[in-house]
Design a protein around this motif. Sequence first.
Motif, PDB file in Angstrom:
ATOM      1  N   GLU A  19     -22.647 -42.219 -25.661  1.00 18.85           N
ATOM      2  CA  GLU A  19     -23.353 -41.882 -24.425  1.00 18.85           C
ATOM      3  C   GLU A  19     -22.540 -40.857 -23.623  1.00 18.85           C
ATOM      4  O   GLU A  19     -21.326 -40.991 -23.482  1.00 18.85           O
ATOM      5  CB  GLU A  19     -23.568 -43.144 -23.605  1.00 18.85           C
ATOM      6  CG  GLU A  19     -24.350 -42.945 -22.314  1.00 18.85           C
ATOM      7  CD  GLU A  19     -24.535 -44.245 -21.550  1.00 18.85           C
ATOM      8  OE1 GLU A  19     -25.096 -44.194 -20.436  1.00 18.85           O
ATOM      9  OE2 GLU A  19     -24.113 -45.309 -22.053  1.00 18.85           O
ATOM     10  N   THR A  20     -23.216 -39.844 -23.097  1.00 21.69           N
ATOM     11  CA  THR A  20     -22.542 -38.810 -22.312  1.00 21.69           C
ATOM     12  C   THR A  20     -22.415 -39.252 -20.859  1.00 21.69           C
ATOM     13  O   THR A  20     -23.340 -39.809 -20.275  1.00 21.69           O
ATOM     14  CB  THR A  20     -23.317 -37.487 -22.370  1.00 21.69           C
ATOM     15  OG1 THR A  20     -23.380 -37.047 -23.734  1.00 21.69           O
ATOM     16  CG2 THR A  20     -22.642 -36.408 -21.536  1.00 21.69           C
ATOM     17  N   SER A  51      -5.190 -23.039   1.458  1.00 20.78           N
ATOM     18  CA  SER A  51      -4.590 -24.077   2.282  1.00 20.78           C
ATOM     19  C   SER A  51      -5.684 -24.940   2.914  1.00 20.78           C
ATOM     20  O   SER A  51      -6.614 -24.433   3.539  1.00 20.78           O
ATOM     21  CB  SER A  51      -3.733 -23.439   3.374  1.00 20.78           C
ATOM     22  OG  SER A  51      -3.230 -24.431   4.252  1.00 20.78           O
ATOM     23  N   GLY A  52      -5.610 -26.249   2.690  1.00 18.30           N
ATOM     24  CA  GLY A  52      -6.582 -27.171   3.259  1.00 18.30           C
ATOM     25  C   GLY A  52      -7.881 -27.293   2.480  1.00 18.30           C
ATOM     26  O   GLY A  52      -8.732 -28.106   2.832  1.00 18.30           O
ATOM     27  N   GLU A  53      -8.045 -26.524   1.430  1.00 16.60           N
ATOM     28  CA  GLU A  53      -9.292 -26.540   0.667  1.00 16.60           C
ATOM     29  C   GLU A  53      -9.348 -27.736  -0.276  1.00 16.60           C
ATOM     30  O   GLU A  53      -8.352 -28.117  -0.878  1.00 16.60           O
ATOM     31  CB  GLU A  53      -9.426 -25.247  -0.144  1.00 16.60           C
ATOM     32  CG  GLU A  53     -10.721 -25.157  -0.942  1.00 16.60           C
ATOM     33  CD  GLU A  53     -10.805 -23.897  -1.798  1.00 16.60           C
ATOM     34  OE1 GLU A  53     -11.898 -23.620  -2.314  1.00 16.60           O
ATOM     35  OE2 GLU A  53      -9.775 -23.212  -1.940  1.00 16.60           O
ATOM     36  N   THR A  54     -10.547 -28.296  -0.407  1.00 17.70           N
ATOM     37  CA  THR A  54     -10.800 -29.382  -1.350  1.00 17.70           C
ATOM     38  C   THR A  54     -11.888 -28.953  -2.317  1.00 17.70           C
ATOM     39  O   THR A  54     -12.907 -28.387  -1.902  1.00 17.70           O
ATOM     40  CB  THR A  54     -11.258 -30.663  -0.622  1.00 17.70           C
ATOM     41  OG1 THR A  54     -10.199 -31.130   0.214  1.00 17.70           O
ATOM     42  CG2 THR A  54     -11.627 -31.761  -1.617  1.00 17.70           C
ATOM     43  N   VAL A  55     -11.664 -29.185  -3.603  1.00 16.08           N
ATOM     44  CA  VAL A  55     -12.660 -28.820  -4.604  1.00 16.08           C
ATOM     45  C   VAL A  55     -12.966 -30.015  -5.497  1.00 16.08           C
ATOM     46  O   VAL A  55     -12.155 -30.928  -5.645  1.00 16.08           O
ATOM     47  CB  VAL A  55     -12.205 -27.628  -5.479  1.00 16.08           C
ATOM     48  CG1 VAL A  55     -12.022 -26.382  -4.654  1.00 16.08           C
ATOM     49  CG2 VAL A  55     -10.937 -27.980  -6.244  1.00 16.08           C
ATOM     50  N   GLU A  56     -14.153 -29.975  -6.074  1.00 15.99           N
ATOM     51  CA  GLU A  56     -14.585 -31.001  -7.018  1.00 15.99           C
ATOM     52  C   GLU A  56     -14.463 -30.441  -8.427  1.00 15.99           C
ATOM     53  O   GLU A  56     -14.969 -29.357  -8.711  1.00 15.99           O
ATOM     54  CB  GLU A  56     -16.029 -31.384  -6.715  1.00 15.99           C
ATOM     55  CG  GLU A  56     -16.560 -32.520  -7.545  1.00 15.99           C
ATOM     56  CD  GLU A  56     -17.975 -32.883  -7.145  1.00 15.99           C
ATOM     57  OE1 GLU A  56     -18.915 -32.322  -7.758  1.00 15.99           O
ATOM     58  OE2 GLU A  56     -18.148 -33.695  -6.212  1.00 15.99           O
ATOM     59  N   MET A  57     -13.808 -31.168  -9.311  1.00 17.73           N
ATOM     60  CA  MET A  57     -13.575 -30.723 -10.680  1.00 17.73           C
ATOM     61  C   MET A  57     -14.241 -31.700 -11.649  1.00 17.73           C
ATOM     62  O   MET A  57     -13.747 -32.813 -11.851  1.00 17.73           O
ATOM     63  CB  MET A  57     -12.073 -30.628 -10.962  1.00 17.73           C
ATOM     64  CG  MET A  57     -11.338 -29.676 -10.041  1.00 17.73           C
ATOM     65  SD  MET A  57      -9.566 -29.637 -10.398  1.00 17.73           S
ATOM     66  CE  MET A  57      -9.003 -28.488  -9.126  1.00 17.73           C
ATOM     67  N   PRO A  58     -15.369 -31.304 -12.246  1.00 19.08           N
ATOM     68  CA  PRO A  58     -16.103 -32.235 -13.109  1.00 19.08           C
ATOM     69  C   PRO A  58     -15.529 -32.342 -14.522  1.00 19.08           C
ATOM     70  O   PRO A  58     -14.911 -31.418 -15.037  1.00 19.08           O
ATOM     71  CB  PRO A  58     -17.506 -31.623 -13.142  1.00 19.08           C
ATOM     72  CG  PRO A  58     -17.257 -30.150 -12.971  1.00 19.08           C
ATOM     73  CD  PRO A  58     -16.075 -30.032 -12.052  1.00 19.08           C
ATOM     74  N   VAL A  59     -15.760 -33.496 -15.117  1.00 21.25           N
ATOM     75  CA  VAL A  59     -15.425 -33.753 -16.507  1.00 21.25           C
ATOM     76  C   VAL A  59     -16.649 -34.387 -17.165  1.00 21.25           C
ATOM     77  O   VAL A  59     -17.171 -35.379 -16.662  1.00 21.25           O
ATOM     78  CB  VAL A  59     -14.224 -34.711 -16.656  1.00 21.25           C
ATOM     79  CG1 VAL A  59     -13.879 -34.910 -18.127  1.00 21.25           C
ATOM     80  CG2 VAL A  59     -13.017 -34.195 -15.901  1.00 21.25           C
ATOM     81  N   VAL A  60     -17.117 -33.794 -18.266  1.00 15.78           N
ATOM     82  CA  VAL A  60     -18.257 -34.322 -19.007  1.00 15.78           C
ATOM     83  C   VAL A  60     -17.745 -34.731 -20.389  1.00 15.78           C
ATOM     84  O   VAL A  60     -17.115 -33.924 -21.077  1.00 15.78           O
ATOM     85  CB  VAL A  60     -19.387 -33.279 -19.134  1.00 15.78           C
ATOM     86  CG1 VAL A  60     -20.589 -33.880 -19.849  1.00 15.78           C
ATOM     87  CG2 VAL A  60     -19.797 -32.756 -17.756  1.00 15.78           C
ATOM     88  N   PHE A  61     -18.035 -35.940 -20.811  1.00 16.79           N
ATOM     89  CA  PHE A  61     -17.410 -36.452 -22.030  1.00 16.79           C
ATOM     90  C   PHE A  61     -18.278 -37.517 -22.687  1.00 16.79           C
ATOM     91  O   PHE A  61     -19.241 -38.037 -22.110  1.00 16.79           O
ATOM     92  CB  PHE A  61     -16.039 -37.046 -21.695  1.00 16.79           C
ATOM     93  CG  PHE A  61     -16.119 -38.257 -20.804  1.00 16.79           C
ATOM     94  CD1 PHE A  61     -16.184 -39.535 -21.348  1.00 16.79           C
ATOM     95  CD2 PHE A  61     -16.157 -38.124 -19.423  1.00 16.79           C
ATOM     96  CE1 PHE A  61     -16.274 -40.651 -20.538  1.00 16.79           C
ATOM     97  CE2 PHE A  61     -16.256 -39.236 -18.603  1.00 16.79           C
ATOM     98  CZ  PHE A  61     -16.308 -40.510 -19.158  1.00 16.79           C
ATOM     99  N   PHE A  62     -17.889 -37.884 -23.905  1.00 17.38           N
ATOM    100  CA  PHE A  62     -18.432 -39.065 -24.582  1.00 17.38           C
ATOM    101  C   PHE A  62     -17.385 -39.584 -25.561  1.00 17.38           C
ATOM    102  O   PHE A  62     -16.479 -38.845 -25.972  1.00 17.38           O
ATOM    103  CB  PHE A  62     -19.753 -38.753 -25.308  1.00 17.38           C
ATOM    104  CG  PHE A  62     -19.630 -37.787 -26.465  1.00 17.38           C
ATOM    105  CD1 PHE A  62     -19.362 -38.241 -27.761  1.00 17.38           C
ATOM    106  CD2 PHE A  62     -19.782 -36.416 -26.264  1.00 17.38           C
ATOM    107  CE1 PHE A  62     -19.253 -37.351 -28.825  1.00 17.38           C
ATOM    108  CE2 PHE A  62     -19.677 -35.519 -27.323  1.00 17.38           C
ATOM    109  CZ  PHE A  62     -19.413 -35.986 -28.606  1.00 17.38           C
TER     110      PHE A  62
END
Length: 206
Positions: A101-102, A149-160
Motif C-alpha cells: 500500500e502506498t 531565516s525563520g522559514e518553515t517548509v513541508e518535505m513529503p515522502v511517498v513510499f510503500f
Amino acid sequence: MVTEPDTGPDAGKALARRNRKFAGACVGLFVTMVGASYAAVPLYNLFCSVTGFGGTTQVAEEASELVIDRKITVRFDGNVNHALPWKFRPEHRSVTLKMGETAQLAYLATNTGGNATVGTSTFNVSPPTAGIYFNKLDCFCFTEQVLESGETVEMPVVFFVDPEMDKDPELKSVKEITLSYTFFPVEQPERPVAATAGTAGTETNL
C-alpha cells in the motif's frame, strides 16, 4: 672465490634503470590506490542501493501492483546535525499500512538561524535488513534544501513496503520499520543560496 661487484659505467646505468622501474611501480600503485578510494564511494552506494545493505532504501518508479493483508507499522525519526540551525521533525510519528500500500507523510523543517542556510539529508531504515523492501516513490533525500531565516517548509515522502518482505524468513516477525533522516549543513551549495532560496518546499507554520 668472491666476485667483486661491477662498478663500471654499465653497472651504474643498470642500477639507474632499476631505480626508475621501482619508482614507476610505486607511482602506479599510488595512482591505483587513489583511484580505488574515489571509486569506492559510488560503488559502495550502488551496492547499498541494490542490496539494501545498512538500511539503505530503494527507489521505485511506480506503486506496487500487489497489496497483501499483512500490516506493517512505519515509524518516522528526524535529526539535525548540531552545525545546522534547523528544527526538523515528522508531522506524524507513525503510520500502519498493508504491505504494498502506498502512503505519504511529510516532515517539517524550520530554519531557526539568522541567515539563509542549505541542508541535505541522509537516511536509513531499521532493522537494516528491511531496507531492500522499503521503496520510495518521492523523497527529498540527498537534494539540497534552502531555507531562509525563520522559514518553515513541508518535505513529503511517498513510499510503500514491498510485499516480498512477507516471504523473507528473517523478517517474518518484524512488525515495525523505522525511517530515519538526518540533515547536515552544505558548506558549498551547488547553486548560490540567493538563487535557490524559497525553492525547498511548501511554506507552512509549525
